[in-house]
Design a protein around this motif. Structure first.
Motif, PDB file in Angstrom:
ATOM      1  N   LEU A 229       0.819  -1.208   0.000  1.00  0.00           N
ATOM      2  CA  LEU A 229       0.000   0.000   0.000  1.00  0.00           C
ATOM      3  C   LEU A 229       0.858   1.266   0.000  1.00  0.00           C
ATOM      4  CD1 LEU A 229      -2.754  -1.060   2.558  1.00  0.00           C
ATOM      5  CD2 LEU A 229      -3.000  -0.869   0.076  1.00  0.00           C
ATOM      6  N   THR A 230       1.984   1.206   0.682  1.00  0.00           N
ATOM      7  CA  THR A 230       2.838   2.396   0.796  1.00  0.00           C
ATOM      8  C   THR A 230       3.559   2.698  -0.511  1.00  0.00           C
ATOM      9  OG1 THR A 230       3.189   1.953   3.147  1.00  0.00           O
ATOM     10  CG2 THR A 230       4.754   3.430   2.077  1.00  0.00           C
ATOM     11  N   VAL A 336       1.423  10.356   7.877  1.00  0.00           N
ATOM     12  CA  VAL A 336       0.031   9.935   7.741  1.00  0.00           C
ATOM     13  C   VAL A 336      -0.096   8.791   6.743  1.00  0.00           C
ATOM     14  CG1 VAL A 336      -0.917  12.164   8.438  1.00  0.00           C
ATOM     15  CG2 VAL A 336      -0.421  11.744   6.021  1.00  0.00           C
ATOM     16  N   LEU A 337       0.771   8.750   5.732  1.00  0.00           N
ATOM     17  CA  LEU A 337       0.744   7.644   4.782  1.00  0.00           C
ATOM     18  C   LEU A 337       1.090   6.332   5.474  1.00  0.00           C
ATOM     19  CD1 LEU A 337       0.627   6.333   2.016  1.00  0.00           C
ATOM     20  CD2 LEU A 337       2.966   7.161   1.583  1.00  0.00           C
ATOM     21  N   THR A 342      -0.590   1.201   7.667  1.00  0.00           N
ATOM     22  CA  THR A 342      -0.526   0.254   8.786  1.00  0.00           C
ATOM     23  C   THR A 342      -1.920  -0.164   9.222  1.00  0.00           C
ATOM     24  OG1 THR A 342       1.563   1.214   9.564  1.00  0.00           O
ATOM     25  CG2 THR A 342       0.284  -0.079  11.149  1.00  0.00           C
ATOM     26  N   GLY A 343      -2.837   0.805   9.318  1.00  0.00           N
ATOM     27  CA  GLY A 343      -4.198   0.478   9.718  1.00  0.00           C
ATOM     28  C   GLY A 343      -4.875  -0.473   8.754  1.00  0.00           C
ATOM     29  N   LEU A 344      -4.772  -0.199   7.455  1.00  0.00           N
ATOM     30  CA  LEU A 344      -5.387  -1.076   6.458  1.00  0.00           C
ATOM     31  C   LEU A 344      -4.708  -2.445   6.430  1.00  0.00           C
ATOM     32  CD1 LEU A 344      -5.829   1.495   3.537  1.00  0.00           C
ATOM     33  CD2 LEU A 344      -7.564   0.705   5.165  1.00  0.00           C
ATOM     34  N   ALA A 345      -3.400  -2.465   6.626  1.00  0.00           N
ATOM     35  CA  ALA A 345      -2.666  -3.736   6.599  1.00  0.00           C
ATOM     36  C   ALA A 345      -2.998  -4.596   7.805  1.00  0.00           C
ATOM     37  CB  ALA A 345      -1.167  -3.464   6.542  1.00  0.00           C
TER      38      ALA A 345
END
Length: 392
Positions: A229-230, A336-337, A342-345
């Motif tokens: 995602l990053t 913030v990225l 991290t939250g989505l992962a």
């Protein structure tokens, strides 16, 4: 002279010096680690604070002496039987099994007749546990050796000396004299503050930070998804810089909660009370499970966040990221990225945790005695189901 008197009589060594053998009988995991740390320092502390005319010989033994025992009276009896088979003058048992007396958490049991004592580590709370246990052992040895009263109800086990008023408030410990069974003194904490401290102590003995490496499949899923995602998702880049701070925080909190719920459900960690009398105890164990997993998953997320942030700063070229954001990227953009990724992962990590074996998850989430207790409950349930099937 009886066998008990011969066992308790101090041994002699050297020019008139007496030797007292103090044995620390510890459960595996946290109790054994604490006992190992104490074996070298405790003789000097005992000489200074109890009796400097005695040579204190401290020995340790790691043994699940209460393999199928959870009643406090039976625990102390099992410890006394084990101590009687050794050359110890005084036996101190360290366990991470939480024990209670009429809904009051037990801190320590003392049996002067058999010269043994037992300490329940969760009762000491989560902070300064090692120092509290060491001081409590010193006080109990002094009591069993006939030098002075243990005085645990006055906060004398606390590494910071407390006045009586402060001890009653911060260390709400009461002493109960001999009642049923053979213990001659029992130290308990108050039902309210004591149970809060017991719950925190149970989480501490579970060592929730072990979850990070204990659930390797979940960790790999979180790291892999976060990296993807990053580094490749322009949608994530845009969302991270446009979402409000409240939504970013809520995203991670919900993700952690979902992963905890998934682990509990997928690996059957939620207990059900088999009767009304077990309801409060079951609630306590379930609360310990939720807190342990929450701290463990939060620790995992924090580690992943730091790695993701470093990867974002190193791999994402400012020109590439800036062309998507519409402005030169700042440190805040990277922060913030990494947070959103991290939250989505973490949600993906919940799915990954389902691939870990139930035994691996329990080893990561619980200490030895808690795993043992749950295995016994599971075996009892299986036996009950088999009995129902055979009767039908």
């Amino acid at each position: 002279m009886t066998d008990l008197e011969q066992r308790q009589e101090p041994r002699s060594r050297g020019a008139g010096r007496r030797t007292q053998v103090v044995g620390l009988l510890a459960d595996p995991d946290t109790p054994a680690e604490i006992a190992a740390k104490l074996v070298d320092t405790l003789p000097g502390v005992l000489a200074t604070q109890v009796d400097d005319e005695v040579t204190w010989d401290v020995r340790t033994m790691t043994h699940p002496v209460t393999a199928s025992v959870q009643d406090p009276e039976e625990v102390l009896g099992a410890v006394a039987d084990q101590t009687a088979r050794t050359e110890w003058d005084i036996g101190i048992y360290l366990t991470d099994l939480p024990m209670q007396h009429d809904e009051q958490p037990i801190l320590a049991d003392v049996d002067h007749d058999r010269c043994v004592a037992g300490l329940s580590l969760p009762g000491f709370g989560p902070f300064l546990q090692h120092h509290k246990v060491r001081n409590a052992i010193v006080r109990l040895v002094a009591d069993l050796a006939g030098v002075s009263d243990a005085g645990l109800e006055h906060g004398r086990h606390h590494p910071i000396r407390l006045g009586r008023a402060a001890a009653r408030f911060l260390q709400p410990v009461r002493v109960l004299r001999a009642g049923r069974g053979r213990h001659t003194r029992r130290y308990v904490t108050t039902p309210r503050r004591g149970r809060v401290r017991l719950l925190a102590g149970m989480v501490r003995t579970n060592e929730p930070w072990r979850l990070v490496l204990g659930m390797r499949t979940a960790l790999a899923a979180v790291l892999g998804t976060s990296a993807y995602l990053t580094l490749t998702s322009t949608t994530t880049w845009l969302l991270a810089t446009r979402l409000a701070v409240g939504k970013l925080i809520l995203t991670l909190l919900v993700a952690v909660a979902l992963m905890v719920a998934w682990i509990i459900g997928a690996h059957h960690l939620w207990e059900r009370a088999r009767d009304e009398g077990e309801r409060e105890e079951t609630t306590l164990y379930n609360a310990s499970t939720v807190l342990t997993l929450s701290i463990g998953v939060a620790t995992m997320s924090a580690a992943v966040y730091l790695l993701t942030l470093l990867g974002s700063l190193f791999f994402l070229e400012p020109s590439v990221l800036g062309s998507t954001l519409g402005h030169p990227p700042t440190l805040a953009d990277h922060l913030v990225l990494a947070w959103l990724a991290t939250g989505l992962a973490t949600v993906a990590g919940a799915l990954g945790s389902g691939l870990d074996s139930e035994d691996a998850v329990r080893r990561a989430a619980y200490g030895y005695r808690e795993r043992q207790r749950r295995d016994e409950i599971g075996q009892d349930d299986e036996d009950a189901e088999d009995a129902e099937d055979s009767s039908s």
